[in-house]
Design an enzyme around this catalytic site. Sequence first.
Site, PDB file in Angstrom:
ATOM      1  N   HIS A 177      62.850 -10.237-112.854  1.00 52.74           N
ATOM      2  CA  HIS A 177      63.133 -11.440-113.619  1.00 52.74           C
ATOM      3  C   HIS A 177      61.823 -12.032-114.122  1.00 52.74           C
ATOM      4  CE1 HIS A 177      67.358 -12.505-111.847  1.00 52.74           C
ATOM      5  NE2 HIS A 177      67.223 -11.216-112.081  1.00 52.74           N
ATOM      6  N   ARG A 209      72.753 -13.933-123.409  1.00 52.00           N
ATOM      7  CA  ARG A 209      73.766 -14.958-123.233  1.00 52.00           C
ATOM      8  C   ARG A 209      73.112 -16.340-123.272  1.00 52.00           C
ATOM      9  NH1 ARG A 209      71.700 -17.692-120.047  1.00 52.00           N
ATOM     10  NH2 ARG A 209      71.715 -17.675-117.784  1.00 52.00           N
ATOM     11  N   HIS A 253      79.139  -8.966-109.358  1.00 49.97           N
ATOM     12  CA  HIS A 253      79.556 -10.202-110.019  1.00 49.97           C
ATOM     13  C   HIS A 253      81.078 -10.284-110.102  1.00 49.97           C
ATOM     14  CE1 HIS A 253      79.660 -13.534-112.841  1.00 49.97           C
ATOM     15  NE2 HIS A 253      80.431 -12.804-113.618  1.00 49.97           N
ATOM     16  N   ARG A 255      74.633 -30.889-110.297  1.00 48.36           N
ATOM     17  CA  ARG A 255      74.608 -30.294-108.953  1.00 48.36           C
ATOM     18  C   ARG A 255      73.221 -30.353-108.333  1.00 48.36           C
ATOM     19  NH1 ARG A 255      73.994 -24.946-108.584  1.00 48.36           N
ATOM     20  NH2 ARG A 255      74.870 -24.739-110.686  1.00 48.36           N
ATOM     21  N   GLU A 269      64.831 -16.601-119.801  1.00 43.50           N
ATOM     22  CA  GLU A 269      64.811 -15.696-118.649  1.00 43.50           C
ATOM     23  C   GLU A 269      65.124 -14.276-119.129  1.00 43.50           C
ATOM     24  OE1 GLU A 269      66.300 -15.954-114.192  1.00 43.50           O
ATOM     25  OE2 GLU A 269      67.948 -15.425-115.521  1.00 43.50           O
ATOM     26  N   LYS A 322      75.044 -27.858-113.839  1.00 37.05           N
ATOM     27  CA  LYS A 322      73.881 -27.520-113.024  1.00 37.05           C
ATOM     28  C   LYS A 322      72.967 -28.728-112.859  1.00 37.05           C
ATOM     29  CE  LYS A 322      70.272 -24.070-112.363  1.00 37.05           C
ATOM     30  NZ  LYS A 322      69.741 -22.757-112.789  1.00 37.05           N
TER      31      LYS A 322
END
Length: 281
Positions: A168, A91, A203, A104, A187, A101
């Site tokens: 990760h 994605r 989720h 924020r 990632e 982001k």
Amino acid sequence: MPHALAEGSATRTAQWVVMKQWQRDPSSDDDPLGDGSHVGIDDLRILREQFVDFMLGYKFAIDEVTTKINILREDFNNTHEYNPIEHVGSRLKSPESVLEKVRRKNYAMNLAAIRENVLDIAGVRVVCSFISDIGTIRDMLAGQEDITVLEERDYITHRKPNGYQSMHLIVSIPVFRSDRTELIPVEIQIRTIAMDFWASLEHKIYYKYRGEVPPNLRTDLAQAAEVATQLDEQMEALHRQVDRGVQPKPKPAADSLDLSVLYNSLTGGHPVYLRPTDPPT
């Protein structure tokens, strides 16, 4: 990084640029940035073009990583008894999500700051069969010459409080563009089928409740995570039992193989030329 990775999202950035309706009258003298500056239509066009080009690098980085994983997948199918890679997803964050982001987190609103601080714009997920496959896949990817591991977060050994488990990796990979080479962070999440099933459900629940999940559901999710862990451990034990009972046949060195038997089986003992006019050599 959100738990759900959407397939086929490579063109979202371009679509956003074409379809985004700016909430501003082009002929007005408003202050759209709120800082005393005025941005004209040409300025907006240049900003959008630069941002699209910036995001395209991350799309190409996803292509690079997924190609590497698919090569490993096909190679396993050809040379091993089983393939640890069940499926691969990817994605690309939407431009709105990236900029939100940045706002924020109070990062500088420029491309250099985004590149340095927002490391999950490009995401690839690898779902495998067994817990032991996670380390195998991790080592194969990290061992490739053009992949640099920038950061590793082991949420399997150190599970998150809510029960989330996954490996990760933040990696850097070169993307060869027409006029330059860029090092792009990606990632990579590596997890088992059971871990992926749990993460997908978690989720959906958090999305439905907008993050305000009732205590009873949080408890049930934590219990489901424990059940998923037990299932992974049982499947791993079965996998090891099967492996102990199967002795792989030794393979001769490929370079020293005599291919005359294969040649005779393909040609029936008669010479075959690629074209009727090809002379024998």
